[in-house]
Design an enzyme around this catalytic site. Structure first.
Site, PDB file in Angstrom:
ATOM      1  N   TYR A   1      17.847  26.235   8.518  1.00  0.00           N
ATOM      2  CA  TYR A   1      17.478  24.814   8.518  1.00  0.00           C
ATOM      3  C   TYR A   1      17.473  24.131   7.156  1.00  0.00           C
ATOM      4  O   TYR A   1      17.349  22.914   7.088  1.00  0.00           O
ATOM      5  CB  TYR A   1      16.105  24.639   9.178  1.00  0.00           C
ATOM      6  CG  TYR A   1      16.120  24.992  10.650  1.00  0.00           C
ATOM      7  CD1 TYR A   1      16.610  24.086  11.593  1.00  0.00           C
ATOM      8  CD2 TYR A   1      15.675  26.221  11.099  1.00  0.00           C
ATOM      9  CE1 TYR A   1      16.634  24.402  12.939  1.00  0.00           C
ATOM     10  CE2 TYR A   1      15.695  26.556  12.444  1.00  0.00           C
ATOM     11  CZ  TYR A   1      16.176  25.645  13.368  1.00  0.00           C
ATOM     12  OH  TYR A   1      16.214  25.961  14.694  1.00  0.00           O
TER      13      TYR A   1
ATOM     14  N   PHE B   1       5.121  27.570  16.691  1.00  0.00           N
ATOM     15  CA  PHE B   1       5.294  26.783  17.917  1.00  0.00           C
ATOM     16  C   PHE B   1       6.762  26.710  18.302  1.00  0.00           C
ATOM     17  O   PHE B   1       7.612  27.076  17.521  1.00  0.00           O
ATOM     18  CB  PHE B   1       4.737  25.353  17.734  1.00  0.00           C
ATOM     19  CG  PHE B   1       5.194  24.650  16.492  1.00  0.00           C
ATOM     20  CD1 PHE B   1       6.393  23.967  16.447  1.00  0.00           C
ATOM     21  CD2 PHE B   1       4.430  24.703  15.325  1.00  0.00           C
ATOM     22  CE1 PHE B   1       6.828  23.327  15.296  1.00  0.00           C
ATOM     23  CE2 PHE B   1       4.846  24.059  14.165  1.00  0.00           C
ATOM     24  CZ  PHE B   1       6.050  23.378  14.146  1.00  0.00           C
TER      25      PHE B   1
HETATM   26  C1  LIG Z   1      20.921  29.346  15.027  1.00  0.00           C
HETATM   27  C2  LIG Z   1      21.860  28.720  16.039  1.00  0.00           C
HETATM   28  C3  LIG Z   1      21.111  27.654  16.833  1.00  0.00           C
HETATM   29  C4  LIG Z   1      23.044  28.097  15.296  1.00  0.00           C
HETATM   30  O1  LIG Z   1      23.841  27.347  16.193  1.00  0.00           O
HETATM   31  P1  LIG Z   1      25.385  27.043  15.900  1.00  0.00           P
HETATM   32  O2  LIG Z   1      25.817  26.014  16.864  1.00  0.00           O
HETATM   33  O3  LIG Z   1      26.121  28.304  15.813  1.00  0.00           O
HETATM   34  O4  LIG Z   1      25.307  26.404  14.434  1.00  0.00           O
HETATM   35  P2  LIG Z   1      26.416  25.436  13.794  1.00  0.00           P
HETATM   36  O5  LIG Z   1      27.797  25.902  14.209  1.00  0.00           O
HETATM   37  O6  LIG Z   1      26.112  24.017  14.045  1.00  0.00           O
HETATM   38  O7  LIG Z   1      26.172  25.777  12.284  1.00  0.00           O
HETATM   39  C5  LIG Z   1      25.809  24.827  11.312  1.00  0.00           C
HETATM   40  C6  LIG Z   1      25.793  25.533   9.990  1.00  0.00           C
HETATM   41  O8  LIG Z   1      24.724  26.480   9.962  1.00  0.00           O
HETATM   42  C7  LIG Z   1      25.218  27.785   9.683  1.00  0.00           C
HETATM   43  N1  LIG Z   1      24.445  28.694  10.519  1.00  0.00           N
HETATM   44  C8  LIG Z   1      24.158  28.530  11.800  1.00  0.00           C
HETATM   45  N2  LIG Z   1      23.394  29.529  12.247  1.00  0.00           N
HETATM   46  C9  LIG Z   1      23.176  30.342  11.208  1.00  0.00           C
HETATM   47  C10 LIG Z   1      22.460  31.545  11.050  1.00  0.00           C
HETATM   48  N3  LIG Z   1      21.800  32.109  12.092  1.00  0.00           N
HETATM   49  N4  LIG Z   1      22.438  32.096   9.850  1.00  0.00           N
HETATM   50  C11 LIG Z   1      23.114  31.530   8.828  1.00  0.00           C
HETATM   51  N5  LIG Z   1      23.800  30.373   8.919  1.00  0.00           N
HETATM   52  C12 LIG Z   1      23.843  29.798  10.095  1.00  0.00           C
HETATM   53  C13 LIG Z   1      26.681  27.742  10.066  1.00  0.00           C
HETATM   54  O9  LIG Z   1      27.419  28.708   9.369  1.00  0.00           O
HETATM   55  C14 LIG Z   1      27.047  26.323   9.690  1.00  0.00           C
HETATM   56  O10 LIG Z   1      27.243  26.258   8.286  1.00  0.00           O
HETATM   57  P3  LIG Z   1      28.207  25.133   7.632  1.00  0.00           P
HETATM   58  O11 LIG Z   1      27.680  23.808   8.069  1.00  0.00           O
HETATM   59  O12 LIG Z   1      28.070  25.401   6.189  1.00  0.00           O
HETATM   60  O13 LIG Z   1      29.551  25.414   8.209  1.00  0.00           O
HETATM   61  C15 LIG Z   1      22.432  29.786  17.020  1.00  0.00           C
HETATM   62  O14 LIG Z   1      23.059  30.792  16.250  1.00  0.00           O
HETATM   63  C16 LIG Z   1      21.362  30.430  17.890  1.00  0.00           C
HETATM   64  O15 LIG Z   1      21.072  29.930  18.968  1.00  0.00           O
HETATM   65  N6  LIG Z   1      20.779  31.578  17.453  1.00  0.00           N
HETATM   66  C17 LIG Z   1      19.811  32.332  18.243  1.00  0.00           C
HETATM   67  C18 LIG Z   1      18.546  31.557  18.565  1.00  0.00           C
HETATM   68  C19 LIG Z   1      17.898  31.029  17.318  1.00  0.00           C
HETATM   69  O16 LIG Z   1      17.716  31.750  16.339  1.00  0.00           O
HETATM   70  N7  LIG Z   1      17.533  29.744  17.342  1.00  0.00           N
HETATM   71  C20 LIG Z   1      16.828  29.097  16.265  1.00  0.00           C
HETATM   72  C21 LIG Z   1      15.389  29.131  16.612  1.00  0.00           C
HETATM   73  S1  LIG Z   1      14.365  28.533  15.314  1.00  0.00           S
END
Ligand SMILES: CC(C)(COP(=O)(O)OP(=O)(O)OC[C@H]1O[C@@H](n2cnc3c(N)ncnc32)[C@H](O)[C@@H]1OP(=O)(O)O)[C@@H](O)C(=O)NCCC(=O)NCCS
Length: 406
Positions: free
Chosen positions: A120, A406
């Site tokens: 984030y 949360f």
């Molecule tokens: C984390 C999550 C929501 C990311 O969703 P996503 O659609 O793949 O993310 P995006 O493609 O929009 O990525 C946006 C950017 O964040 C980075 N990013 C996304 N997830 C990441 C992760 N877990 N670790 C590191 N970088 C990450 C991407 O590389 C991308 O970088 P860039 O803008 O420099 O290219 C997804 O991997 C997920 O659902 N993970 C499991 C559940 C979880 O952890 N949710 C968060 C709860 S707090």
């Protein structure tokens, strides 16, 4: 097919069914029954691939304690993208939609707990509270001097806990930046609902309530991870919550938790970084203190966030804030505190300090000083004494602390 990202108009079941997939889980009906009561569908954002939901992001409408006050804050939750659709910008799209909606609503701040710290920060969230872990062997947990209990402790059943815990929490909340308000539905679904799958192999939750003069003034919630070795009992007591109105109750509760028979170890995952325990024990190193990220905060509107907290002293400061994602924040802001009241306006005056919103978030509740941020090569001092003047304003007496995920 094109992915569509936008507001949600469906029911709680479809939202959480899709959201659970992102966490590798399947929705349980019992969970849904409670989540329905806290779900705010009008604040949810989803990503759809055709008719299928492949990404979710929700919000709890919280009130967050900030230094000297309380501000509305969007408690970001249930964020996930299904494994078939990751790294295609869906999270980025949902964050964009969510930040715009929060800003349109006039909420100055968003907060969240992150599954992984690197997700984030790219969206402007900064580390706003520190979570401190403790893991101590029971036989090395003695206090440095004999402990004289200030009150008594009793175990409450869940119905009693429902009655006793919320007022204790609410008495502490205004005094500790990082606390957020909890509705009865929130207490039910996040604290008192205690199904097997939330226990990770430990016991059901125990509720210890501290009383002085017959008045409840502190509580601990904990579980026991049972273990017996050849040499005898070696269980672990896992503290999930510890909140007390005054330091005497707080220390009584710690002493109780550290003294439960049959335990080999006492662990807590999230205590305040300024918890008095470290100053109380005979062997501080034995606490095994470890620091990690707690709550992350996004300053969604710099002007109202700066005007919405109180400062340590009167004074003035010009902050140059960089914010690519929220251009309404990007620029110079003059903060002037007069007779304790802050005034904030855009300015063209020379800046004292340059930062981005992650830095501002780290300093906003008082978790980190501008000096520490400058040492980390994050904040730059642009005017003489800028960092010192920023800290003279922003520094707080108590470390901010968010007692619950949360
Ligand atoms: C984390 C999550 C929501 C990311 O969703 P996503 O659609 O793949 O993310 P995006 O493609 O929009 O990525 C946006 C950017 O964040 C980075 N990013 C996304 N997830 C990441 C992760 N877990 N670790 C590191 N970088 C990450 C991407 O590389 C991308 O970088 P860039 O803008 O420099 O290219 C997804 O991997 C997920 O659902 N993970 C499991 C559940 C979880 O952890 N949710 C968060 C709860 S707090």
């Amino acid at each position: 097919m094109e992915i569509e990202i936008g507001p949600y108009d469906g029911d709680a079941r479809a939202f959480f069914e899709a959201g659970e997939v992102a966490f590798g889980e399947r929705l349980r009906d019992d969970d849904l029954a409670l989540w329905e009561a806290t779900f705010e569908p009008d604040r949810a954002v989803v990503a759809r691939d055709g008719s299928r939901i492949v990404g979710t992001a929700g919000i709890f409408s919280f009130e967050l304690t900030v230094p000297g006050g309380v501000l509305p804050a969007a408690g970001v939750t249930a964020v996930g993208v299904q494994p078939t659709h990751r790294r295609r910008g869906i999270l980025r799209g949902m964050m964009r939609a969510q930040l715009d909606a929060i800003h349109d609503r006039g909420e100055p701040i968003a907060i969240l707990w992150a599954s992984e710290g690197q997700i984030y920060q790219r969206f402007g969230y900064g580390l706003s509270t520190v979570a401190t872990r403790i893991s101590v062997a029971r036989d090395r947990s003695a206090f440095r001097s004999p402990h004289h209990a200030a009150g008594t402790i009793r175990l409450a059943d869940v119905d009693e806990a429902k009655r006793l815990l919320p007022p204790i929490h609410d008495a502490v909340r205004p005094h500790r930046p990082g606390f957020f308000n909890r509705t009865p539905a929130y207490w039910d679904s996040e604290v008192f609902y205690d199904p097997e799958h939330r226990r990770h192999g430990a016991s059901a939750a125990w509720y210890a309530v501290h009383e002085a003069g017959g008045e409840p003034d502190g509580f601990a919630r904990y579980r026991i991870r049972d273990r017996w070795d050849d040499a005898g009992p070696n269980s672990t007591l896992v503290v999930t919550d510890l909140v007390a109105v005054n330091p005497a109750a707080h220390l009584d509760l710690w002493r109780f938790l550290l003294d439960v028979d049959l335990m080999g170890r006492i662990e807590a995952w999230n205590v305040a970084p300024d918890d008095p325990l470290i100053l109380t024990v005979a062997e501080p190193r034995r606490l095994g203190v470890a620091l990690g990220d707690g709550m992350w905060l996004r300053v969604v509107d710099v002007s109202s966030a700066l005007a919405g907290r109180r400062y340590r002293a009167d004074g003035s400061l010009v902050l140059e804030v960089a914010d690519e994602l929220c251009p309404w924040n990007d620029g110079r802001w003059a903060l002037r505190v007069e007779d304790g009241i802050p005034f904030v306006e855009p300015t063209t005056d020379a800046p004292d300090v340059a930062c981005d919103t992650t830095d501002l978030a780290a300093a906003y509740l008082g978790a980190f000083t501008f000096a520490a941020l400058a040492d980390a090569a994050r904040v730059s001092e642009l005017g003489p004494g800028g960092v010192t003047r920023a800290d003279a304003l922003f520094r707080t007496d108590r470390a901010p602390w968010c007692p619950r995920v949360f």
